[in-house]
Design an enzyme around this catalytic site. Sequence first.
Site, short mmCIF file in Angstrom:
data_model
loop_
_atom_site.label_atom_id
_atom_site.label_comp_id
_atom_site.label_asym_id
_atom_site.label_seq_id
_atom_site.Cartn_x
_atom_site.Cartn_y
_atom_site.Cartn_z
N HIS A 1 0.84 -1.18 0.05
CA HIS A 1 0.12 0.02 -0.16
C HIS A 1 0.84 1.19 -0.15
O HIS A 1 2.07 1.20 0.52
CB HIS A 1 -0.99 -0.11 1.32
CG HIS A 1 -2.09 -0.90 1.10
ND1 HIS A 1 -2.26 -2.22 1.51
CD2 HIS A 1 -3.31 -0.65 0.51
CE1 HIS A 1 -3.30 -2.63 1.21
NE2 HIS A 1 -4.02 -1.60 0.78
N LYS B 1 -1.01 5.24 4.10
CA LYS B 1 -1.81 4.38 4.48
C LYS B 1 -1.57 4.16 6.26
O LYS B 1 -0.25 3.87 6.58
CB LYS B 1 -1.92 3.01 4.06
CG LYS B 1 -3.02 2.07 4.55
CD LYS B 1 -3.23 0.80 3.88
CE LYS B 1 -4.09 0.10 4.52
NZ LYS B 1 -5.61 0.30 4.47
#
Length: 236
Positions: free
Chosen positions: A139, A143
Site C-alpha cells: 500500500h 496508509k
Amino acid sequence: MKIAIVGYGKMGHEVEKIANARGITVASIIDPTERNATHREINAQSMENVDVCIDFTMPDAVIGNLKQISKFEKNIVVGTTGWGNNLDEARSIVDKSNIGLIYAPNFSIGVNVFFKIIENAARMINNIEDYDVYGYELHHSKKLDSPSGTAKSIEQILLRNIKRKKHVPFASVRSGFIPGTHVVGFDSSADTIELKHTARNREGFAIGAIMAAQWIQNKKGLYSISDMMNELIGDE
Ligand SMILES: NC(=O)c1ccc[n+]([C@@H]2O[C@H](COP(=O)([O-])OP(=O)(O)OC[C@H]3O[C@@H](n4cnc5c(N)ncnc54)[C@H](OP(=O)(O)O)[C@@H]3O)[C@@H](O)[C@H]2O)c1
C-alpha cells in the site's frame, strides 16, 4: 433509488461520482463540517425522499448515525470501518426499528470474489501437505494501518481452511502511491501458485457500496457483505 451520503470525505465523494454515473439520485449529502455538503446533520429535512443512507464516516460516529437514521426508518449501508465492537448494539437498533443494514470492511466486489477464491484454494491445499502458504500486501506510504484490514481477513480465511496451519507469514509494505495489492502464495518443493488482487483506485469500494444500497433497499435485518456475495455468485 434515492440515497443520502453520510460523510462527505474521500469515500463520500467517490460514492457521489458513481451514483451520478449510474443515474441514482443523491437526495442529500450530510457532513458536519464539509462546506459542499447539503446538510449538517441527520434530521427530517436531510432524510426527506431518501431510500437508503450510505455511511462512510468515522468509527465513533457510526452508532450515533444509526440511531438517528433508524428514527426515520431508513435502511443503511455502513462502509465505515473500525466499529466492529459495537455490532451487537447495531443489531439491537436494527431489530427494534425494523430497518435493514448491510456492512463491510471492504465493499470492493473484486476483493470479495478474491476472498472466495482464496477460500476454495485453501481448502484444496489443506490436504496437500507439500504446500506451505504465505501472503504479502503493498500500500501507499500514507496508509495508517498495517497490516491492512483486508490482509487480516485473508489470514483468517487461510487459517480457517488450512487446518494444519497455526500461523501464516504475511508481510506488509508501505511505499509510494500503490492503491492496494494483496497476494497469497502456496509454495511446494516443485512450484509456486500465486493469487493476486490489485486495486486501481477507490472506485471499486463505491461501486460495491452502491450495489449494496440496491440490495438492502427492500430488506430488513442486519447483513454483512458475504450475504450479498453469496446471493451474487450463487453460493450457499
Ligand atoms: N468498506 C469499504 O469498502 C471502505 C473503503 C474505504 C474506506 N472505508 C472506511 O470509510 C471511512 C471513511 O473513509 P474516508 O477515506 O472517506 O475518510 P475521510 O475522507 O476522513 O471522510 C470521512 C468524512 O466523514 C465526516 N464525518 C465524521 N463524522 C460524521 C458524522 N457523524 N456524520 C456525517 N459525517 C461525518 C468527516 O467529517 P470531519 O472531517 O469533519 O471529521 C469526513 O468528512 C473510514 O472508516 C474508512 O476506513 C471503507
